[in-house]
Design an enzyme around this catalytic site. Structure first.
Site, PDB file in Angstrom:
ATOM      1  N   LYS A  85       0.896  -1.304  -0.201  1.00 55.56           N
ATOM      2  CA  LYS A  85       0.150  -0.004   0.088  1.00 55.56           C
ATOM      3  C   LYS A  85       0.868   1.211   0.074  1.00 55.56           C
ATOM      4  CE  LYS A  85      -3.681  -2.614   2.276  1.00 55.56           C
ATOM      5  NZ  LYS A  85      -4.453  -2.826   3.463  1.00 55.56           N
ATOM      6  N   GLN A 127      -5.080  -1.889   9.248  1.00 57.27           N
ATOM      7  CA  GLN A 127      -4.768  -3.141   8.652  1.00 57.27           C
ATOM      8  C   GLN A 127      -5.014  -4.407   9.586  1.00 57.27           C
ATOM      9  OE1 GLN A 127      -3.049  -3.546   5.626  1.00 57.27           O
ATOM     10  NE2 GLN A 127      -3.908  -5.795   5.858  1.00 57.27           N
ATOM     11  N   ASP A 154     -11.323   2.248   3.793  1.00 57.63           N
ATOM     12  CA  ASP A 154     -11.438   0.971   3.787  1.00 57.63           C
ATOM     13  C   ASP A 154     -13.202   0.630   3.394  1.00 57.63           C
ATOM     14  OD1 ASP A 154      -9.163  -0.766   3.339  1.00 57.63           O
ATOM     15  OD2 ASP A 154      -8.968  -0.870   5.424  1.00 57.63           O
TER      16      ASP A 154
END
Ligand code: BQF
Length: 284
Positions: free
Chosen positions: A51, A95, A118
Site C-alpha cells: 500500500k 490493517q 476501507d
C-alpha cells in the site's frame, strides 16, 4: 479462456488516480493516507508495504503507524482519534486482522467515516447496502472494475459469491446486485454447492482454501474471479481456484498473484482521493 490481467487493469486505474492527485495538489489539496499496523504478522507487513509503495507511485503521501502486538485497545483508539482530528490526514486504515486482545468492531467504529478508505465503518456499509456508496469496499470494487474493463455486464446474469465475510462476500453481493445481477451467496453451510456454482455466469470465490474451486463447479464459459490469498503445499501464493483445471472450462479467469489483489490496492488509492475531495468540498 481469457486471463483477466490485474496488473494491466490496476495500472489503468492508477494512471487515472495519478492524474487526479496532480489536479488536487495543484489546487492545494494533499491526499495523505495513514496506515496503522498492530503487531508483526508477516502477511500484514507485506500488504502494508504494498500500500505504501502504490501510494508513492500515484503521488499520495503515506504515514505508517506501527504499534506493538501488545498495544492496549485504548491506545489504538487514541491514535485513531488523533488522526481523525488531524486535517492533514485525509485517509485512515487499520490493517486487519488485529490481535485478539483488540475488538475489531470498536476500532472500525472509531475511524471518521469521511476518512474511512476501507469503507468498513457501519455508516459506509449502510451507504453500500442502500446502493448509494460514498467510499467503495476496495476488493469488491476492484472486482467490478475488472468486469467493466473486460466489458462484462452483470445485468441479468447469475452471479454466485462463495464466502460471506464483511470484507469481501457481503459487499461483493451488494455491488453485483446494484449492477442488476441475480446474486446468490454461498458459504460453509450451503447444501450442494456444486449445483449452485455450476449455474453461475459470474463466479466469485472468497473462501481461503487452495484448490477449493474445481472444474466441476464451473459452468462452461463462466467468468471466474479468484479473491483467495492462500499458500499451496510448496508455500507458493495461490488463490481458491484450481487454476490448471478451471482454465480449460472458464471463459475468463483471474490469476493469483497478479489478479484481484492488485485491484484491491489500486481501489484503495481511488478511495483515498475520494476521501480527500470530500474533506475539501464538505468543509470538514
Ligand atoms: C498480487 C488481504 C487477506 C486478508 C487481509 C497484490 C496484494 C495481494 C496480492 C495486497 C489483502 C490481499 C490485502 C497481490 C491487500 C490484497 O499481486 O496478487 C496486492 O496487498 N492485498 C490486505 O491489506 O489485507 C488482506 C488478504
Amino acid at each position: 479462456m481469457k486471463r483477466i490481467d490485474g496488473r494491466e487493469i490496476s495500472e489503468y486505474i492508477k494512471t487515472q488516480v495519478r492524474a487526479e492527485v496532480e489536479t488536487l495538489k495543484a489546487g492545494g489539496v494533499f491526499p495523505c493516507l495513514a496506515v496503522i499496523i498492530v503487531g508483526d504478522d508477516p502477511a500484514s507487513r507485506t500488504y502494508v508495504n504494498n500500500k505504501k509503495k502504490v501510494c508513492e507511485q500515484v503521488g499520495i503521501r503515506s504515514l505508517e503507524f506501527a504499534l506493538p502486538a501488545a498495544t492496549a485497545q485504548e491506545d489504538l483508539l487514541s491514535l485513531i482519534r488523533k488522526l481523525n482530528a488531524d486535517d492533514s490526514v485525509t485517509g485512515i486504515l487499520c490493517q486487519l486482522p488485529l490481535p485478539k486482545t483488540i475488538e475489531e468492531k470498536v476500532v472500525l467504529n472509531a475511524i471518521d467515516p469521511k476518512k474511512d478508505v476501507d469503507a468498513f465503518h457501519p455508516v459506509n456499509v449502510g451507504h453500500i447496502m442502500i446502493g448509494d456508496p460514498v467510499l467503495l469496499p476496495c476488493t469488491p470494487a476492484g472486482v467490478m472494475e475488472m468486469l467493466r474493463y473486460e466489458g462484462i455486464d452483470p445485468s441479468g446474469k447469475n452471479c454466485v459469491v462463495i464466502g460471506r465475510s464483511n470484507i469481501v462476500g457481503k459487499p461483493m453481493a451488494m455491488l453485483l446486485m446494484a449492477a442488476d445481477g441475480t446474486v446468490t451467496v454461498c458459504h460453509s453451510k450451503t447444501v450442494d454447492l456444486v449445483s449452485i456454482t455450476s449455474q453461475a455466469d459470474i463466479l466469485v470465490s472468497s473462501v481461503g482454501k487452495a484448490k477449493f474451486v474445481t472444474a466441476d463447479m464451473v459452468k462452461p464459459g463462466a467468468v471466474v474471479i479468484d479473491v483467495g490469498m492462500n499458500r499451496d503445499e510448496n508455500g507458493k501464493l495461490c488463490g481458491d481456484v484450481d487454476f490448471t483445471a478451471v482454465q480449460e472450462k472458464a471463459g475468463y479467469l483471474t490469476p493469483v498473484p497478479g489478479g484481484v489483489g492488485l485491484m484491491t490496492v489500486a481501489m484503495l488509492m481511488k478511495n483515498t482521493v475520494t476521501a480527500a475531495k470530500m474533506q475539501m468540498t464538505k468543509g470538514k
